[in-house]
Design an enzyme around this catalytic site. Structure first.
Site, PDB file in Angstrom:
ATOM      1  CD  GLU A   1       3.174 -73.452   9.267  1.00 62.40           C
ATOM      2  OE1 GLU A   1       2.256 -72.652   9.012  1.00 62.40           O
ATOM      3  OE2 GLU A   1       4.314 -73.327   8.809  1.00 62.40           O
TER       4      GLU A   1
ATOM      5  CB  CYS B   1      -4.805 -71.928   8.258  1.00 64.30           C
ATOM      6  SG  CYS B   1      -3.786 -72.721   7.003  1.00 64.30           S
TER       7      CYS B   1
HETATM    8  P1  NAD Z   1      -6.430 -78.108  17.257  1.00 62.59           P
HETATM    9  O1  NAD Z   1      -5.490 -77.094  17.773  1.00 62.59           O
HETATM   10  O2  NAD Z   1      -7.686 -78.357  17.993  1.00 62.59           O
HETATM   11  O3  NAD Z   1      -5.709 -79.529  17.114  1.00 62.59           O
HETATM   12  C1  NAD Z   1      -4.548 -79.694  16.338  1.00 62.59           C
HETATM   13  C2  NAD Z   1      -3.839 -80.959  16.752  1.00 62.59           C
HETATM   14  O4  NAD Z   1      -3.289 -80.786  18.056  1.00 62.59           O
HETATM   15  C3  NAD Z   1      -4.740 -82.189  16.856  1.00 62.59           C
HETATM   16  O5  NAD Z   1      -4.070 -83.304  16.327  1.00 62.59           O
HETATM   17  C4  NAD Z   1      -4.941 -82.351  18.361  1.00 62.59           C
HETATM   18  O6  NAD Z   1      -5.244 -83.665  18.763  1.00 62.59           O
HETATM   19  C5  NAD Z   1      -3.586 -81.928  18.871  1.00 62.59           C
HETATM   20  N1  NAD Z   1      -3.546 -81.515  20.283  1.00 62.59           N
HETATM   21  C6  NAD Z   1      -4.528 -80.952  21.025  1.00 62.59           C
HETATM   22  N2  NAD Z   1      -4.077 -80.693  22.277  1.00 62.59           N
HETATM   23  C7  NAD Z   1      -2.784 -81.107  22.323  1.00 62.59           C
HETATM   24  C8  NAD Z   1      -1.771 -81.106  23.329  1.00 62.59           C
HETATM   25  N3  NAD Z   1      -1.993 -80.625  24.551  1.00 62.59           N
HETATM   26  N4  NAD Z   1      -0.546 -81.601  23.023  1.00 62.59           N
HETATM   27  C9  NAD Z   1      -0.294 -82.075  21.790  1.00 62.59           C
HETATM   28  N5  NAD Z   1      -1.215 -82.106  20.785  1.00 62.59           N
HETATM   29  C10 NAD Z   1      -2.447 -81.621  21.045  1.00 62.59           C
HETATM   30  O7  NAD Z   1      -6.731 -77.658  15.741  1.00 62.59           O
HETATM   31  P2  NAD Z   1      -7.794 -78.239  14.732  1.00 62.59           P
HETATM   32  O8  NAD Z   1      -9.154 -77.860  15.190  1.00 62.59           O
HETATM   33  O9  NAD Z   1      -7.497 -79.656  14.441  1.00 62.59           O
HETATM   34  O10 NAD Z   1      -7.427 -77.401  13.413  1.00 62.59           O
HETATM   35  C11 NAD Z   1      -7.916 -76.108  13.164  1.00 62.59           C
HETATM   36  C12 NAD Z   1      -6.868 -75.063  13.476  1.00 62.59           C
HETATM   37  O11 NAD Z   1      -5.663 -75.349  12.768  1.00 62.59           O
HETATM   38  C13 NAD Z   1      -7.299 -73.679  12.986  1.00 62.59           C
HETATM   39  O12 NAD Z   1      -6.999 -72.721  13.955  1.00 62.59           O
HETATM   40  C14 NAD Z   1      -6.440 -73.468  11.742  1.00 62.59           C
HETATM   41  O13 NAD Z   1      -6.216 -72.113  11.419  1.00 62.59           O
HETATM   42  C15 NAD Z   1      -5.197 -74.182  12.119  1.00 62.59           C
HETATM   43  N6  NAD Z   1      -4.452 -74.535  10.914  1.00 62.59           N
HETATM   44  C16 NAD Z   1      -3.291 -73.878  10.645  1.00 62.59           C
HETATM   45  C17 NAD Z   1      -2.594 -74.169   9.482  1.00 62.59           C
HETATM   46  C18 NAD Z   1      -1.296 -73.479   9.154  1.00 62.59           C
HETATM   47  O14 NAD Z   1      -0.590 -73.978   8.300  1.00 62.59           O
HETATM   48  N7  NAD Z   1      -0.946 -72.385   9.789  1.00 62.59           N
HETATM   49  C19 NAD Z   1      -3.089 -75.123   8.598  1.00 62.59           C
HETATM   50  C20 NAD Z   1      -4.279 -75.758   8.908  1.00 62.59           C
HETATM   51  C21 NAD Z   1      -4.956 -75.466  10.071  1.00 62.59           C
END
Ligand code: NAD
Length: 535
Positions: free
Chosen positions: A263, A297
Site C-alpha cells: 500500500e 495517501c
Molecule cells: P515510510 O515508507 O517512510 O515508512 C513506512 C514504514 O516502513 C515505517 O514503519 C518504516 O519504519 C518502515 N521501513 C522503512 N524502511 C524499511 C525497511 N528497509 N524494511 C522494512 N520496513 C521499513 O512511510 P511514512 O513516511 O511512514 O508514510 C508516508 C507514506 O505512506 C506516503 O508515501 C503515503 O502515501 C504512504 N501511505 C500509503 C497508504 C496506502 O494505503 N496506500 C496509506 C497511508 C500512507
C-alpha cells in the site's frame, strides 16, 4: 522526526528503557536504542520508547507461532466473539486513544475519533460478524471432470507481519490486525518510528480483554526492525508506506518468498466537471486537501477544474480556506492541526517555490506558521500545469494545486498522467457522466461527489495500481487473503480399482483418447455443448 539514540551511561539506559525495576526483555540494557519523538503539536518531548532488536523480533516470532497454534484451533465464532470484546474495549477507551493520537500526530480530535477509532471499531464489527460467511468452504463445479467435485477451504497462514506509516497510525495497522486475527493468524506490528505510542496503547487495550497476549505483538523500531520482521519467518506482510521504501521492502520479501501487499503513495486527482455543484465541490476540495493537514495517501493532491466553473470555484475555495482554524489540537477544537515533522514543511516550501517560479499563483496560504510545533498554512495554488513538481510528485502536506482544463477528456488524460494510481474523485451533477469519467481513470478507487470516505467503507477493496502498489486491504477478499486457499478434489462415486487414464499406456488407449478429442471438439449436440464450456 524520530531520533534513535544509543546512551552511554548504563544506568541512564536502564531507567529510560523502564528496566530499572523490571528485567530487560532479551537484550541487556547496554544494547538499547531509544525512539525519541517530539509532539508535532507543541514540540514537547513524548515518552521515549525502546527500539526492538533483531534478537527480540525473533523471540516475538517464536511466541507468536506458539500462540497462533491454539488460536487457529478455536472455532471461528469464538474468535469473532473475542474480537468483538476487543472492539468494545476500543470504544470504551476512545478518549484515551484520541488523546494519544493528538499528542503523537498533531491531528484534530474529530479526525482522530472518526478517521481512526470509529473506522477500526466499525471494521472490527463488520469482519467479526461476517468472517464465518467469508471464510466458509466454497464449492467449485467442474465442467469437464464431471465425475468429481472440488471445494476450497481457508486455512490460517500463521504469523502475519504489518509494517505501518505514521499518518493513520491506529486505523492502518489495526485495519490489518483485526482481519488477520479473525482468520486465525497471529500478528506482529512494526509501527512507524514516529508513532510507536498509539500502537503500544492498542496493545495495552488488547491485553486488557484477556486475549492471549502473544497473539498480537508490537515491535517499535525503525527500518532495521522492519527488515528483521521480514527475515524472522512471517508468512505474509502487509506494508503501508512510501514508494521508495516499498521497493526495498518488496525486494526483501522477494528474497524470502514472503507474499506481500504493498500500500504505497498516492497523488489523487479531483476532476471538477463543467456541471459540478460549485459549493459542494469547493467544500470537497478544501476538506479532501486539508484534513489531516493533507497527509493522507488519498488526499486531494491536484484539481482539474473545467474552464466553465474554474473561476467561481477558485474564489469559493479561497473564502472557505480563510475560515479554517489552525492550531494545537490538544488545546482546542481546530480544523487543521500540525505537520508530522519539519522535513515535510521543507518539502511543501520547495514545491511551492518551484510552482511559483513556473507561473503558479498563490490563492491562499503559502507559508510556514511560526509557533511551537510544526505548522504550515493550508495553501491553494492556481494556474498550475504538469511542468510543475507539485502536479506530479506526492505532496503529503496542506497544498492543493489547481489546473484549468477544457474538456472531460483533457481532465482524464491529465489525471492518468501519473506514476501513481491510488484514489481519484469526480464531481458532476450527472451521475451517468461522472461514472463514465470514473471508469476511465487509472486508480484503485474512484469516488463520485465525495472525498476521502472510501477507506471507511471496509467491505470495499482498498489499494493502488501502477506505483501505488499491489494487493488490497479491506473487502471480503482481503480476509480470504489472510489465509492459504486450499483446494480439495474428490470423487462423486466409488472409483474403479483400475483407472483407464492411468498406466499402462497402449496404442489402443491412445486411439480411444484421440477419437475422444475429435468428438469433443468437432462433435455435435451434447458433447459440443460441453466442449463450448471448456476454457
Ligand atoms: P515510510 O515508507 O517512510 O515508512 C513506512 C514504514 O516502513 C515505517 O514503519 C518504516 O519504519 C518502515 N521501513 C522503512 N524502511 C524499511 C525497511 N528497509 N524494511 C522494512 N520496513 C521499513 O512511510 P511514512 O513516511 O511512514 O508514510 C508516508 C507514506 O505512506 C506516503 O508515501 C503515503 O502515501 C504512504 N501511505 C500509503 C497508504 C496506502 O494505503 N496506500 C496509506 C497511508 C500512507
Amino acid at each position: 522526526m524520530a531520533t534513535v539514540t544509543s546512551l552511554d551511561s548504563r544506568k541512564k539506559k536502564a531507567i529510560e528503557a523502564g528496566a530499572s525495576s523490571t528485567p530487560a526483555p532479551v537484550d541487556p540494557p547496554a544494547a538499547r536504542n531509544m525512539l525519541r519523538n517530539l509532539s508535532p503539536a507543541d514540540g514537547e518531548p513524548l515518552t521515549a520508547v525502546p527500539v526492538t532488536t533483531a534478537n527480540e523480533v525473533r523471540g516475538a516470532m517464536q511466541r507468536a507461532k506458539r500462540a497462533q497454534t491454539a488460536w487457529a484451533r478455536m472455532p471461528i465464532e469464538e474468535r469473532a466473539e473475542r474480537i468483538l470484546r476487543f472492539r468494545d474495549a476500543i470504544v470504551d477507551n476512545a478518549d484515551r486513544l484520541v488523546d494519544t493520537l493528538v499528542r503523537e500526530t498533531g491531528k484534530p480530535r474529530n479526525e482522530a475519533l472518526l478517521h481512526e477509532v470509529l473506522v477500526v471499531a466499525d471494521l472490527a464489527g463488520y469482519f467479526a460478524h461476517n468472517a464465518k460467511r467469508i471464510l466458509s468452504h466454497q464449492d467449485i463445479s467442474l465442467h469437464f471432470l464431471v465425475h468429481r467435485k472440488s471445494y476450497v477451504h481457508y486455512a490460517p497462514k500463521g504469523v502475519i507481519g504489518v509494517i505501518s506509516p505514521w499518518n493513520f497510525p491506529f486505523a492502518i495497522p489495526m485495519g490489518d490486525v483485526i482481519p488477520a486475527l479473525l482468520a486465525g493468524n497471529a500478528v506482529i506490528v512494526k509501527p512507524s518510528e514516529v508513532t510507536p505510542l498509539i500502537a503500544l496503547e492498542a496493545k495495552k487495550i488488547f491485553d486488557s480483554t484477556g486475549l492471549p497476549e502473544d497473539l498480537f505483538q508490537v515491535i517499535p523500531g525503525d527500518g532495521a526492525t522492519g527488515q528483521a520482521l521480514i527475515e524472522a519467518g512471517i508468512q505474509k506482510l502487509i506494508f503501508t508506506g512510501g514508494v521508495e521504501t516499498g521497493r526495498r521492502v518488496a525486494a526483501a520479501c522477494g528474497a524470502k518468498l514472503v507474499p506481500c501487499v504493498m500500500e504505497l503513495g498516492g497523488k489523487a486527482p479531483l476532476l471538477a466537471l463543467s456541471d459540478c455543484d460549485i459549493e459542494r465541490t469547493a467544500r470537497g476540495i478544501v476538506y479532501g486537501g486539508f484534513c489531516n493537514s493533507g497527509q493522507a495517501c488519498i488526499s486531494v493532491e491536484r484539481v482539474y477544474a473545467h474552464r466553465a466553473i474554474h473561476d467561481p470555484l477558485v474564489r469559493r475555495i479561497r473564502e472557505l480556506v480563510g475560515d479554517l482554524k489552525q492550531g494545537d489540537a490538544s488545546k482546542s477544537f481546530i480544523d487543521i492541526g500540525a505537520i508530522i515533522f519539519p522535513k515535510q514543511i521543507d518539502v511543501a516550501e520547495a514545491l511551492i517555490a518551484d510552482a511559483v517560479s513556473k507561473g503558479a499563483e498563490i490563492i491562499a496560504g503559502g507559508e510556514r506558521v511560526h509557533r511551537a510545533g510544526n505548522y504550515f498554512q493550508p495553501t491553494v495554488l492556481s494556474e498550475c500545469h504538469h511542468g510543475m513538481n507539485v502536479m506530479r510528485e506526492e505532496i503529503f502536506g496542506p497544498i492543493v494545486p489547481i489546473q484549468r482544463v477544457d474538456s472531460d477528456e483533457e481532465a482524464i488524460a491529465l489525471a492518468n498522467d501519473s506514476h501513481l494510481g491510488l484514489n481519484a474523485y469526480v464531481f458532476s451533477k450527472s451521475r451517468e457522466r461522472a461514472l463514465r469519467v470514473a471508469e476511465k481513470i487509472e486508480a484503485g478507487s474512484v469516488v463520485v461527489n465525495d472525498v476521502m470516505l472510501n477507506y471507511g467503507a471496509c467491505e470495499t477493496p482498498f489499494g493502488g495500481i501502477k506505483e501505488s502498489g499491489f494487493g488490497r486491504v479491506h473487502g471480503d477478499d482481503s480476509l480470504r487473503e489472510m489465509c492459504d486457499k486450499r483446494h480439495v478434489n474428490y470423487g462423486r462415486m466409488p472409483m474403479p480399482s483400475r483407472d483407464p487414464l492411468w498406466f499402462p499406456y497402449s496404442s489402443t488407449s491412445y486411439k480411444i483418447f484421440s477419437k475422444g478429442l475429435d468428438v469433443l471438439f468437432h462433435g455435435s449436440g451434447l458433447v459440443q455443448r460441453i466442449a463450448k464450456r471448456m476454457p
